[in-house]
Scaffold this motif. Structure first.
Motif, PDB file in Angstrom:
ATOM      1  N   THR A  69      12.052   2.395 -26.820  1.00  0.00           N
ATOM      2  CA  THR A  69      11.543   1.034 -26.906  1.00  0.00           C
ATOM      3  C   THR A  69      12.520   0.070 -26.252  1.00  0.00           C
ATOM      4  N   ILE A  70      12.003  -1.049 -25.887  1.00  0.00           N
ATOM      5  CA  ILE A  70      12.787  -2.049 -25.172  1.00  0.00           C
ATOM      6  C   ILE A  70      12.875  -3.302 -26.049  1.00  0.00           C
ATOM      7  N   SER A  71      14.028  -3.920 -26.066  1.00  0.00           N
ATOM      8  CA  SER A  71      14.234  -5.092 -26.917  1.00  0.00           C
ATOM      9  C   SER A  71      13.601  -6.335 -26.301  1.00  0.00           C
ATOM     10  N   SER A  72      13.435  -7.362 -27.129  1.00  0.00           N
ATOM     11  CA  SER A  72      12.814  -8.602 -26.644  1.00  0.00           C
ATOM     12  C   SER A  72      13.694  -9.290 -25.600  1.00  0.00           C
ATOM     13  N   GLU A  73      15.029  -9.133 -25.735  1.00  0.00           N
ATOM     14  CA  GLU A  73      15.930  -9.702 -24.718  1.00  0.00           C
ATOM     15  C   GLU A  73      15.748  -8.992 -23.381  1.00  0.00           C
ATOM     16  N   ASP A  74      15.595  -7.673 -23.431  1.00  0.00           N
ATOM     17  CA  ASP A  74      15.380  -6.907 -22.199  1.00  0.00           C
ATOM     18  C   ASP A  74      14.036  -7.264 -21.560  1.00  0.00           C
ATOM     19  N   ILE A  75      13.031  -7.496 -22.389  1.00  0.00           N
ATOM     20  CA  ILE A  75      11.714  -7.898 -21.864  1.00  0.00           C
ATOM     21  C   ILE A  75      11.829  -9.261 -21.184  1.00  0.00           C
ATOM     22  N   THR A  76      12.516 -10.185 -21.814  1.00  0.00           N
ATOM     23  CA  THR A  76      12.704 -11.518 -21.232  1.00  0.00           C
ATOM     24  C   THR A  76      13.463 -11.425 -19.919  1.00  0.00           C
ATOM     25  N   ARG A  77      14.504 -10.595 -19.885  1.00  0.00           N
ATOM     26  CA  ARG A  77      15.301 -10.413 -18.670  1.00  0.00           C
ATOM     27  C   ARG A  77      14.448  -9.785 -17.554  1.00  0.00           C
ATOM     28  N   LEU A  78      13.682  -8.754 -17.908  1.00  0.00           N
ATOM     29  CA  LEU A  78      12.822  -8.087 -16.927  1.00  0.00           C
ATOM     30  C   LEU A  78      11.755  -9.048 -16.407  1.00  0.00           C
ATOM     31  N   ARG A  79      11.181  -9.822 -17.302  1.00  0.00           N
ATOM     32  CA  ARG A  79      10.192 -10.826 -16.909  1.00  0.00           C
ATOM     33  C   ARG A  79      10.783 -11.829 -15.923  1.00  0.00           C
ATOM     34  N   GLY A  80      12.012 -12.266 -16.196  1.00  0.00           N
ATOM     35  CA  GLY A  80      12.689 -13.203 -15.298  1.00  0.00           C
ATOM     36  C   GLY A  80      12.966 -12.599 -13.935  1.00  0.00           C
ATOM     37  N   ARG A  81      13.386 -11.326 -13.918  1.00  0.00           N
ATOM     38  CA  ARG A  81      13.666 -10.661 -12.637  1.00  0.00           C
ATOM     39  C   ARG A  81      12.409 -10.509 -11.796  1.00  0.00           C
ATOM     40  N   ILE A  82      11.287 -10.235 -12.453  1.00  0.00           N
ATOM     41  CA  ILE A  82      10.032 -10.033 -11.721  1.00  0.00           C
ATOM     42  C   ILE A  82       9.445 -11.366 -11.266  1.00  0.00           C
ATOM     43  N   SER A  83       9.560 -12.394 -12.090  1.00  0.00           N
ATOM     44  CA  SER A  83       8.917 -13.676 -11.767  1.00  0.00           C
ATOM     45  C   SER A  83       9.564 -14.399 -10.590  1.00  0.00           C
ATOM     46  N   SER A 127       7.231  -0.711  -5.071  1.00  0.00           N
ATOM     47  CA  SER A 127       8.439   0.080  -4.774  1.00  0.00           C
ATOM     48  C   SER A 127       9.708  -0.702  -5.111  1.00  0.00           C
ATOM     49  N   LYS A 128       9.672  -2.040  -5.018  1.00  0.00           N
ATOM     50  CA  LYS A 128      10.837  -2.859  -5.360  1.00  0.00           C
ATOM     51  C   LYS A 128      11.135  -2.825  -6.860  1.00  0.00           C
ATOM     52  N   ILE A 129      10.089  -2.939  -7.688  1.00  0.00           N
ATOM     53  CA  ILE A 129      10.326  -3.042  -9.126  1.00  0.00           C
ATOM     54  C   ILE A 129      10.315  -1.690  -9.836  1.00  0.00           C
ATOM     55  N   ASN A 130       9.963  -0.635  -9.136  1.00  0.00           N
ATOM     56  CA  ASN A 130       9.856   0.679  -9.760  1.00  0.00           C
ATOM     57  C   ASN A 130      11.183   1.159 -10.334  1.00  0.00           C
ATOM     58  N   GLY A 131      12.279   0.774  -9.748  1.00  0.00           N
ATOM     59  CA  GLY A 131      13.586   1.216 -10.229  1.00  0.00           C
ATOM     60  C   GLY A 131      14.233   0.293 -11.238  1.00  0.00           C
ATOM     61  N   PHE A 132      13.577  -0.791 -11.601  1.00  0.00           N
ATOM     62  CA  PHE A 132      14.150  -1.723 -12.563  1.00  0.00           C
ATOM     63  C   PHE A 132      14.333  -1.048 -13.924  1.00  0.00           C
ATOM     64  N   GLU A 133      15.395  -1.421 -14.607  1.00  0.00           N
ATOM     65  CA  GLU A 133      15.635  -0.897 -15.951  1.00  0.00           C
ATOM     66  C   GLU A 133      14.560  -1.434 -16.893  1.00  0.00           C
ATOM     67  N   GLY A 134      13.948  -0.543 -17.642  1.00  0.00           N
ATOM     68  CA  GLY A 134      12.881  -0.921 -18.565  1.00  0.00           C
ATOM     69  C   GLY A 134      11.495  -0.671 -18.008  1.00  0.00           C
ATOM     70  N   VAL A 135      11.397  -0.423 -16.701  1.00  0.00           N
ATOM     71  CA  VAL A 135      10.098  -0.122 -16.096  1.00  0.00           C
ATOM     72  C   VAL A 135       9.915   1.387 -16.144  1.00  0.00           C
ATOM     73  N   THR A 136       8.948   1.841 -16.945  1.00  0.00           N
ATOM     74  CA  THR A 136       8.721   3.277 -17.072  1.00  0.00           C
ATOM     75  C   THR A 136       7.485   3.732 -16.322  1.00  0.00           C
ATOM     76  N   ASP A 137       6.485   2.861 -16.202  1.00  0.00           N
ATOM     77  CA  ASP A 137       5.250   3.251 -15.536  1.00  0.00           C
ATOM     78  C   ASP A 137       4.587   1.991 -14.985  1.00  0.00           C
ATOM     79  N   ILE A 138       3.982   2.119 -13.816  1.00  0.00           N
ATOM     80  CA  ILE A 138       3.294   0.984 -13.195  1.00  0.00           C
ATOM     81  C   ILE A 138       1.848   1.400 -12.955  1.00  0.00           C
ATOM     82  N   HIS A 139       0.924   0.637 -13.540  1.00  0.00           N
ATOM     83  CA  HIS A 139      -0.507   0.898 -13.363  1.00  0.00           C
ATOM     84  C   HIS A 139      -1.130  -0.275 -12.618  1.00  0.00           C
TER      85      HIS A 139
END
Length: 184
Positions: free
Chosen positions: A1-15, A77-89
Motif C-alpha cells: 500500500t502507498i501512504s497519503s503523502e506518497d499519493i500527494t507526491r505522485l499526484r504532484g509529479r504527474i500534474s 512510458s515516462k510515468i511507468n517507472g515512477f515510485e508507487g506506479v504499479t499498473d497503468i490502465h
C-alpha cells in the motif's frame, strides 16, 4: 500500500506534465461505488465480496491537444517507472482508433480544401474571362482612343482585387464563426 503523502507526491509529479489537465485520486471505496453506478446493479452482486479487490488509483485527464496515440504512449512510458506506479490502465485501442480517425479526417479535409481551391481558381478564371468578353467592345474602343494597357487593365484588376478580398474576408469570418460555435 502507498501512504497519503506518497499519493500527494505522485499526484504532484504527474500534474506538472504539460499533457495533463487534471489528476484525481480515487480511493478503493470510491472505485467500488463508481463500478456499482456504472453497472447499475443492485447491491446483492457486491455483498459477497469479503474485501474490496479494486486498488486506489489516480485518474489522469489529458488536455485536448495532447490526445494522440504517440503522445499518450510517450507519457505512459515516462510515468511507468515512477515510485508507487504499479499498473497503468488506459484504452490503448480506443486512443489508437481515435488518432487514426483524426489523421484520416485531417487528410480528408486537406484533400477537400485542395479540391475547393482548384474549383475556386477555375471559377475565378472563367468569371474573369466572361467579364472581359462582356466588356470587349468597351476595351477595344479604349484601345483605339489611345488608352495605355495599364489604364485599361487597372480598373479590371482593382475590381477583381476588391471582390477577392471581400470574398476572402467573408469566408474567413464564416469559418471563424463556425469554429467558435463548434467549440461551445
Amino acid at each position: 500500500t502507498i501512504s497519503s503523502e506518497d499519493i500527494t507526491r505522485l499526484r504532484g509529479r504527474i500534474s506538472v506534465f504539460t499533457e495533463v489537465e487534471s489528476v484525481e485520486y480515487i480511493s478503493k471505496e470510491e472505485a467500488l461505488h463508481i463500478l456499482q453506478d456504472t453497472l447499475q446493479t443492485d447491491d446483492t452482486l457486491f455483498k459477497g465480496l469479503v474485501t474490496n479487490p479494486l486498488p486506489d488509483s489516480l485518474e489522469i485527464r489529458f488536455k485536448r491537444e495532447f490526445l494522440s496515440f504517440n503522445r499518450v504512449e510517450n507519457f505512459v512510458s515516462k510515468i511507468n517507472g515512477f515510485e508507487g506506479v504499479t499498473d497503468i490502465h488506459y484504452d490503448k485501442e480506443g486512443i489508437k482508433g481515435f488518432s487514426t480517425f483524426l489523421h484520416s479526417f485531417g487528410i480528408g479535409g486537406l484533400t477537400l480544401g485542395v479540391g475547393l481551391l482548384l474549383a475556386a481558381i477555375l471559377i475565378i478564371s472563367n468569371t474573369t474571362s466572361l467579364s472581359l468578353y462582356a466588356r470587349r467592345e468597351e476595351l477595344h474602343i479604349m484601345g483605339f482612343m489611345g488608352a495605355t494597357n495599364l489604364f485599361i487593365k487597372a480598373p479590371i484588376l482593382m475590381e477583381g482585387l476588391i471582390r477577392g478580398l471581400l470574398g476572402a474576408f467573408l469566408a474567413v469570418g464564416l469559418s471563424y464563426a463556425i469554429y467558435r460555435i463548434s467549440m461551445l
